[in-house]
Write a protein that holds these residues in place. Structure first.
Motif, PDB file in Angstrom:
ATOM      1  N   GLY A   1       0.698  -1.158   0.018  1.00  0.00           N
ATOM      2  CA  GLY A   1      -0.105  -0.121  -0.028  1.00  0.00           C
ATOM      3  C   GLY A   1       0.594   1.233  -0.242  1.00  0.00           C
TER       4      GLY A   1
ATOM      5  N   SER B   1       1.367  -9.180   7.902  1.00  0.00           N
ATOM      6  CA  SER B   1       1.019  -7.764   7.536  1.00  0.00           C
ATOM      7  C   SER B   1       1.724  -6.906   8.378  1.00  0.00           C
ATOM      8  CB  SER B   1      -0.707  -7.953   7.782  1.00  0.00           C
ATOM      9  OG  SER B   1      -1.307  -8.937   6.980  1.00  0.00           O
ATOM     10  N   THR B   2       1.751  -5.568   7.984  1.00  0.00           N
ATOM     11  CA  THR B   2       2.103  -4.528   8.668  1.00  0.00           C
ATOM     12  C   THR B   2       1.332  -3.381   7.948  1.00  0.00           C
ATOM     13  OG1 THR B   2       4.068  -3.287   9.243  1.00  0.00           O
ATOM     14  CG2 THR B   2       3.987  -4.255   7.199  1.00  0.00           C
ATOM     15  N   GLN B   3       1.174  -2.442   9.117  1.00  0.00           N
ATOM     16  CA  GLN B   3       0.434  -1.255   8.788  1.00  0.00           C
ATOM     17  C   GLN B   3       0.880   0.159   9.785  1.00  0.00           C
ATOM     18  OE1 GLN B   3      -3.855  -1.317   8.020  1.00  0.00           O
ATOM     19  NE2 GLN B   3      -3.983   0.772   7.654  1.00  0.00           N
ATOM     20  N   ASN B   4       1.458   0.996   9.293  1.00  0.00           N
ATOM     21  CA  ASN B   4       1.790   2.306  10.075  1.00  0.00           C
ATOM     22  C   ASN B   4       2.534   1.815  11.194  1.00  0.00           C
ATOM     23  OD1 ASN B   4       0.381   3.869   8.251  1.00  0.00           O
ATOM     24  ND2 ASN B   4      -1.624   3.483   9.628  1.00  0.00           N
TER      25      ASN B   4
ATOM     26  N   ASN C   1       2.836   2.645   3.491  1.00  0.00           N
ATOM     27  CA  ASN C   1       2.095   2.464   4.800  1.00  0.00           C
ATOM     28  C   ASN C   1       1.476   1.107   5.211  1.00  0.00           C
ATOM     29  OD1 ASN C   1      -0.200   2.556   3.133  1.00  0.00           O
ATOM     30  ND2 ASN C   1      -1.081   4.113   3.845  1.00  0.00           N
ATOM     31  N   LYS C   2       1.615   0.499   4.260  1.00  0.00           N
ATOM     32  CA  LYS C   2       1.001  -1.040   4.530  1.00  0.00           C
ATOM     33  C   LYS C   2       1.665  -2.042   3.586  1.00  0.00           C
ATOM     34  CE  LYS C   2      -3.467  -0.417   2.436  1.00  0.00           C
ATOM     35  NZ  LYS C   2      -4.952  -0.208   2.548  1.00  0.00           N
TER      36      LYS C   2
ATOM     37  N   HIS D   1       1.422  -6.562   2.873  1.00  0.00           N
ATOM     38  CA  HIS D   1       0.757  -7.640   3.292  1.00  0.00           C
ATOM     39  C   HIS D   1       1.576  -8.862   2.290  1.00  0.00           C
ATOM     40  CE1 HIS D   1      -2.192 -10.709   4.394  1.00  0.00           C
ATOM     41  NE2 HIS D   1      -2.358 -11.168   2.887  1.00  0.00           N
TER      42      HIS D   1
ATOM     43  N   ASN E   1       2.775  -1.166  12.755  1.00  0.00           N
ATOM     44  CA  ASN E   1       2.149  -2.434  13.512  1.00  0.00           C
ATOM     45  C   ASN E   1       1.990  -3.573  12.688  1.00  0.00           C
ATOM     46  OD1 ASN E   1       2.319  -0.844  16.242  1.00  0.00           O
ATOM     47  ND2 ASN E   1       0.598   0.353  15.358  1.00  0.00           N
ATOM     48  N   GLY E   2       2.182  -4.849  13.281  1.00  0.00           N
ATOM     49  CA  GLY E   2       1.742  -5.819  12.180  1.00  0.00           C
ATOM     50  C   GLY E   2       1.883  -7.278  13.183  1.00  0.00           C
TER      51      GLY E   2
ATOM     52  N   ASP F   1       0.867   5.498  -0.013  1.00  0.00           N
ATOM     53  CA  ASP F   1       0.204   6.882   0.196  1.00  0.00           C
ATOM     54  C   ASP F   1       1.029   7.866  -0.435  1.00  0.00           C
ATOM     55  OD1 ASP F   1      -0.846   8.899   1.453  1.00  0.00           O
ATOM     56  OD2 ASP F   1      -0.244   8.612   3.385  1.00  0.00           O
TER      57      ASP F   1
END
Length: 536
Positions: free
Chosen positions: A109, A162-165, A137-138, A140, A167-168, A111
């Motif tokens: 992802g 998965s990781t986003q901002n 920003n993310k 998967h 955290n994952g 941004d």
């Protein structure tokens, strides 16, 4: 479907044509002996009901299959087919442990809102602030493999991260699937992850009727908050040849009822769906048009409206190589904003890049999201993809030519020898056809023709097959079946791996006719539609 009498008649005709005793020249006699032996071998296969049944169904590979020596001689074609499939299964089972079916997805992802929603005054004093900030920003990643255990049991191991901002987390799942009958299968699933606790699930598929099936999936998710049960049931039915209807009921954290109708034809794909649920209810309509070109181009559009807002999506996808499909979709929604989604399917791997451009409905973002990918694609296709595919095709053709060079040379020599041996028979056939104002082949060419101006740099590769075609004329008729003409007596393949045609100029009842037919296309002449207009 030829009868034994027809086989014998064809065998006698070719024997008379190629019999060594009919030729006094030592070279022609040697060539005739070789062709005569090939004809005899073919007749031995086709005159035996068992070997003919094997050859008719499976070709030469069937005759070369190991294990036929134990087959009884009195078996019917149906029994022979069953025996062949049994031998195939045994061979397949020996390789069963070595096979997997890997599938994977990578999603990144991006941004890119700074390109359109930037406030320059906030960054005047920040070093390097003159360039827009584009961030990932993310992400998967998921992967799965299948390991066949027996002919009916399969183990499936899958995992994802998965990781986003910042955290994952991830999870791993093991599923055991068993095909219980021709009508259904069952699957048990076990999973664990760092964000959620252990998972236990069960899935059942069953054909209720030839036109209706049901799938049920129940799961228990264990966590610190307790056990979260879930149940999903899908009932599907064929409404007609190209249309499926689905009813789905989902109970659990996000309960919902969904109904959809999907119509899939050779040229289009249409879907309409309605969902009532918590927290989302929506209605969705989508349409995809399939172009009948070699690149399998598809354009699509969809409208989705519900409690979350409204989203309009449009895009296209196209095959860029033998195993790769590239697609791009523009998503415009309220309050979601504008996004560009790029997807590449490479064999069983999927690479997905959602690019979020803006949170607002900005015309500039919609314009660049639409035009930008098109310009980049056509530039890359013309400058990189097309030259690469052309070079790859040439390499494959060259490799194929090298691997078959000796075989093609032998076929060419056999064809030339056959043509020399046909001369006397063709002379008699022409005399007989002239006497009755029948069918006379004036000119015939077989191979690669270049008629398109866009392919004018390509080389024409054809051979003269006038004599072999005239030799096949019987009672002022010429009939060719749906098979490659490279296997006809006096023919050979002049351009291995390339598209071929047969062009025939013939005379019937004193009038010129002309026809061009594809390599595997059936041909019957004479025909009124082949007649050349005298004024033309």
């Amino acid at each position: 479907q030829a009868s034994q009498e027809e086989l014998k008649a064809a065998y006698r005709r070719l024997c008379m044509l190629y019999h060594p005793d009919k030729h006094r020249d030592p070279e022609l006699k040697t060539q005739a002996e070789r062709l005569f032996n090939l004809i005899h071998q073919a007749y031995e296969v086709l005159s035996d009901p068992q070997t003919r049944a094997i050859y008719d169904i499976y070709g030469r590979r069937g005759l070369e299959m190991e294990g036929w020596e134990v087959v009884e001689r009195k078996r019917t074609p149906a029994e022979i087919r069953e025996e062949f499939e049994r031998l195939q299964r045994e061979r397949e089972e020996r390789r069963l442990q070595q096979r997997t079916n890997p599938k994977g997805t990578i999603s990144v992802g991006i941004d890119a809102t700074d390109l359109f929603d930037r406030y320059d005054e906030e960054y005047e004093d920040v070093p390097g602030s003159s360039f827009p900030q584009i961030e990932i920003n993310k992400m998967h990643i998921s992967q799965s493999i299948e390991a066949p255990l027996t002919a009916t049991d399969t183990a499936i191991l899958s995992g994802n991260l998965s990781t986003q901002n910042g955290n994952g987390g991830g999870s791993i799942n093991l599923a055991l699937r068993r095909v219980t009958s021709a009508k259904g299968w069952g699957e048990l699933e076990f999973g664990a992850g760092d964000l959620q606790g252990p998972l236990f699930g069960m899935k059942i598929f069953r054909n209720l009727t030839p036109r209706c099936f049901i799938t049920t999936n129940c799961a228990l998710q264990f966590s610190s908050r307790g056990v979260r049960p879930g149940l999903t049931t899908v009932l599907a039915r064929n409404l007609d040849k190209n249309t499926m209807g689905y009813l789905q009921w989902r109970w659990g954290i996000q309960s919902a009822m969904n109904t959809s109708i999907v119509r899939d034809t050779k040229s289009s794909h249409f879907t309409v769906a309605l969902q009532l649920g918590i927290p989302h209810s929506f209605m969705m309509v989508s349409y995809q048009h399939k172009f009948q070109d070699e690149d399998q181009t598809r354009v699509k559009g969809s409208l989705k409206a519900g409690f979350f807002g409204t989203i309009v999506e449009y895009g296209a996808e196209r095959k860029i190589s033998r195993h790769s499909v590239l697609g791009a979709t523009v998503s415009v929604g309220v309050p979601q904003g504008v996004s560009l989604k790029i997807k590449l399917n490479r064999a069983s791997q999927t690479y997905f890049f959602p690019v979020h451009l803006t949170d607002q409905l900005l015309p500039s973002a919609v314009f660049y999201a639409t035009v930008g990918p098109l310009v980049i694609y056509f530039a890359m296709h013309r400058l990189i993809i097309k030259p690469y595919l052309r070079a790859q095709k040439e390499r494959e053709l060259e490799k194929q030519r090298e691997s078959t060079a000796s075989d093609i040379l032998q076929k060419k020599q056999e064809a030339e020898a056959a043509v020399r041996l046909m001369q006397e028979s063709v002379r008699r056939i022409i005399e007989a056809e002239e006497a009755r104002m029948g069918l006379i082949v004036v000119n015939a060419w077989y191979g690669k023709f270049v008629n398109d101006n866009s392919r004018k740099n390509e080389k024409v590769k054809v051979i003269d097959v006038t004599v072999p075609l005239q030799c096949l004329v019987k009672d002022s008729k010429l009939i060719l079946t749906e098979a490659s003409k490279a296997g006809l007596p006096g023919f050979y393949d002049p351009c291995v791996g390339e598209e071929k045609n047969l062009k025939v100029l013939y005379q019937f009842r004193g009038v010129l006719h002309q026809v061009m037919s594809a390599d595997n296309e059936a041909l019957r002449i004479p025909k009124q539609s082949h007649r050349i207009d005298a004024d033309g």
